[in-house]
Design a protein around this motif. Structure first.
Motif, PDB file in Angstrom:
ATOM      1  N   VAL A   1       0.836  -1.205   0.000  1.00 17.80           N
ATOM      2  CA  VAL A   1       0.000   0.000   0.000  1.00 17.80           C
ATOM      3  C   VAL A   1       0.870   1.254   0.000  1.00 17.80           C
ATOM      4  N   GLY A   2       1.927   1.241   0.824  1.00 22.32           N
ATOM      5  CA  GLY A   2       2.822   2.397   0.885  1.00 22.32           C
ATOM      6  C   GLY A   2       3.514   2.637  -0.444  1.00 22.32           C
TER       7      GLY A   2
ATOM      8  N   HIS B   1       1.916   6.843  -6.806  1.00 21.83           N
ATOM      9  CA  HIS B   1       0.805   7.669  -7.298  1.00 21.83           C
ATOM     10  C   HIS B   1       0.668   8.911  -6.441  1.00 21.83           C
ATOM     11  N   ARG B   2       1.801   9.497  -6.090  1.00 17.43           N
ATOM     12  CA  ARG B   2       1.815  10.628  -5.178  1.00 17.43           C
ATOM     13  C   ARG B   2       0.867  11.730  -5.628  1.00 17.43           C
ATOM     14  N   GLY B   3       0.053  12.214  -4.696  1.00 15.94           N
ATOM     15  CA  GLY B   3      -0.831  13.330  -4.980  1.00 15.94           C
ATOM     16  C   GLY B   3      -2.166  12.939  -5.586  1.00 15.94           C
TER      17      GLY B   3
ATOM     18  N   THR C   1      -5.568   6.776   0.948  1.00 16.10           N
ATOM     19  CA  THR C   1      -4.906   5.790   1.812  1.00 16.10           C
ATOM     20  C   THR C   1      -4.207   6.484   2.972  1.00 16.10           C
ATOM     21  N   MET C   2      -3.636   7.678   2.716  1.00 12.39           N
ATOM     22  CA  MET C   2      -2.950   8.345   3.824  1.00 12.39           C
ATOM     23  C   MET C   2      -3.941   8.841   4.873  1.00 12.39           C
TER      24      MET C   2
ATOM     25  N   GLY D   1       6.914   7.203   2.684  1.00 12.66           N
ATOM     26  CA  GLY D   1       7.957   8.211   2.859  1.00 12.66           C
ATOM     27  C   GLY D   1       9.302   7.724   2.339  1.00 12.66           C
ATOM     28  N   GLY D   2       9.661   6.482   2.715  1.00  9.46           N
ATOM     29  CA  GLY D   2      10.945   5.922   2.292  1.00  9.46           C
ATOM     30  C   GLY D   2      11.013   5.776   0.784  1.00  9.46           C
TER      31      GLY D   2
END
Lengths: 309, 282
Positions: A115-116, A122-124, A131-132, A195-196
């Motif tokens: 999921v991360g 697919h940032r943004g 999900t966040m 994040g990583g």
């Protein structure tokens, strides 16, 4: 490698010793004792009991004796669960607690990491934001609120799954407790992986990999994922701690025969040997997890390996 | 950190819609919790014999329903929110006090002192502190203030680390040197020059500590180790509700939703504050 492990074990053993010592004297500080009953026992019987368990000796002698028997792997008799030794109680409870915790940890990693990664790639997008947001919810809402809610929906309203109870080998009984237990660590893992991953994807080595013409899939799996998982590895020990504390309430809500109840009940009943046994088992698990994390670091980040050699 | 930086951060925070909604929600719940006894005529421990375990409704003004003993759940839940917020604030203040003092001294003095102080933090961090809090609550049991103190005494470790890191980075700066040159003593420098300058990260961390401590308190109360009957905390109410969820789900829903909403809102506000301070802070 072996050298590194040895050094870690040399730190772990004194830590365990400090924990046992602190706990031994702390539980003795608590008012009351294991032979307090609602109806007071005749003083002669109490004196006999105290003599039989060695409570009439000075405290330091009891401490030395306890350490001695612990070194032989003997946790002593339980004061409240008659005819049971603490070793037997641990033997009954530990497998259940362990199964619950291991499944929850596996779910947290097995779902949280993909999921991360997905969210980072697919940032943004709305999927990332969604999900966040769910992850923020998962971090904030406590296990002991989640599990009753799940039980209310899936167990009582729709009647799909059993609300509570335990049958050896029954998967259906495990679904709700494991889900509730894994949600908080899952949310953290998803967040940390995202994040990583974002950081790894902006690295020069990833640009190089793309420049070589590698497809996205290979870049992510072969190159970016390993460094991206470093923060997740760092979170593993806290994750185990959170699953342990979570399993205390999950076992009590779902009525599972794990060893969580022995810790709280033992402390309340002044069942000294039982409490200390629990502390030893839980601490060993935690410290052991710390060792696993260190090994994982070695594998994930070769720079650490070279530094040591 | 100067006044202007704080003003900028405040402006950014006000522009953050999620953080503002969260702040509004927290304020609203806090006001309801404080005013609870005046808005609803039911007492927290009075028993309404005509409505035992009734679902939420307007009859008898039992907005969240009543429990098995006929006590009003709205008033009890608001009392629980009050306890939770109080514990959260009190324990955070305690951990702030210890953490700032400890971290600033370690970071400012450096050298051998720093080594020893941080080694102590490292060792304490390695211990499973949950056990010690359980023992402490068993030892001090019924005293709520000692409960706050023991939770706060556990929460200061991370704070000490953060403050130490910040202090290390500013202790070589010119204004510290200027203070020393003009004859200020160590204690004075730490108090008037170091501490105000670590306020930014400390504020953020404190906002995120409050929900953690509230969670911890309700966890202890849920296990029966925290706040004791007849007083109610959200944890004890949830424990009560979890036992009755088949017959009377509302006993669980009111306090459960309240606690979850508060924790989510506090986390969102903390994250917003971090973003607001982060962008302008450096």
């Amino acid at each position: 490698m072996v050298d590194f492990l040895l050094r870690r074990v040399r730190v772990a053993v004194p830590t365990l010793f400090v924990i046992v010592t602190l706990s031994f004297f702390l539980v003795r500080l608590a008012p009351g004792g294991p032979f307090d009953r609602e109806q007071a026992l005749p003083p002669e019987i109490v004196a006999n009991l105290r003599g039989a368990y060695g409570f009439d000796r000075p405290l330091w002698e009891q401490y030395a004796r306890y350490l001695g028997s612990l070194a032989r792997g003997d946790f002593g008799p339980s004061f409240r669960y008659k005819d049971f030794t603490v070793t037997e109680l641990i033997g009954q409870g530990l497998p259940v607690t362990f199964e619950l915790g291991a499944l929850a940890l596996a779910a947290a990693l097995g779902i949280g990491v993909p999921v991360g990664v997905f969210a980072a790639l697919h940032r943004g997008s709305w999927a990332d934001r969604g999900t966040m947001m769910l992850a923020a919810l998962g971090i904030a809402v406590p296990t002991f609120v989640v599990l009753p809610f799940l039980a209310l929906c899936f167990g009582i309203h729709w009647r799909w799954l059993p609300v509570a109870g335990w049958e050896p080998g029954s998967v259906r009984h495990l679904v709700l407790p494991v889900t509730a237990l894994s949600l908080t660590p899952l949310a953290y893992v998803a967040r940390l992986t995202r994040g990583g991953m974002l950081e790894a994807m902006s690295g020069a080595f990833v640009r190089t990999a793309f420049a070589k013409g590698l497809p996205l899939r290979t870049v992510v799996l072969r190159h970016a994922l390993r460094p991206a998982l470093l923060p997740v590895a760092g979170y593993l020990a806290p994750a185990v701690a959170s699953i342990m504390t979570g399993s205390l309430v999950v076992e009590s809500i779902a009525g599972l025969p794990g060893m969580g109840r022995y810790l709280v009940q033992g402390a309340l009943n002044r069942d000294y040997t039982l409490v200390l046994g629990m502390v030893v088992v839980y601490s060993t698990l935690l410290i052991g997890m710390g060792l696993v994390v260190d090994l994982l670091y070695l594998w994930l980040d070769p720079r650490i390996r070279f530094e040591r050699e | 950190m100067s006044g202007a930086t704080w003003r900028d951060a405040g402006r950014r925070l006000r522009a953050d819609r999620a953080a503002m909604v969260a702040a509004g929600l927290i304020a609203a719940v806090a006001v309801l919790a404080v005013l609870g006894p005046w808005i609803n005529a039911n007492g927290p421990e009075t028993i309404d014999w005509r409505s035992v375990a009734v679902p939420p409704g307007l009859r008898g003004a039992h907005w969240f329903g009543t429990d098995r003993l006929g006590r009003d759940l709205f008033v009890r839940t608001m009392g629980g929110v009050r306890v939770s917020l109080l514990v959260g604030l009190a324990a955070t203040v305690i951990s702030l006090g210890i953490g700032i003092g400890y971290g600033a001294v370690a970071g400012y003095l450096g050298g051998r002192v720093d080594d020893v102080l941080m080694r102590v933090v490292e060792i304490l961090d390695g211990l499973p502190l949950i056990f010690f809090v359980i023992f402490l609550t068993v030892i001090f049991g019924r005293d709520e203030w000692l409960l706050f103190a023991s939770i706060g005494a556990v929460g200061w470790l991370a704070m000490a680390r953060i403050v130490r890191g910040q202090t290390l980075s500013i202790r070589r700066r010119e204004f510290i040197e200027a203070a020393r040159a003009s004859g200020a003593g160590t204690a004075r420098i730490i108090w008037t020059h170091v501490v105000p300058n670590v306020a930014g990260p400390v504020t953020v961390y404190a906002t995120l500590t409050i929900p953690q401590i509230m969670l911890f308190e309700s966890f202890l109360s849920f296990l029966g180790l925290g706040v004791q009957e007849p007083r109610a905390s959200l944890g004890t109410l949830i424990a009560e509700g979890a036992g009755e969820m088949q017959a009377a789900p509302w006993i669980l829903l009111g306090p459960g939703i309240c606690l979850a909403a508060l924790l989510v809102a506090l986390n969102v506000l903390g994250d917003g504050l971090r973003d607001a301070l982060d962008r302008g802070g450096r």
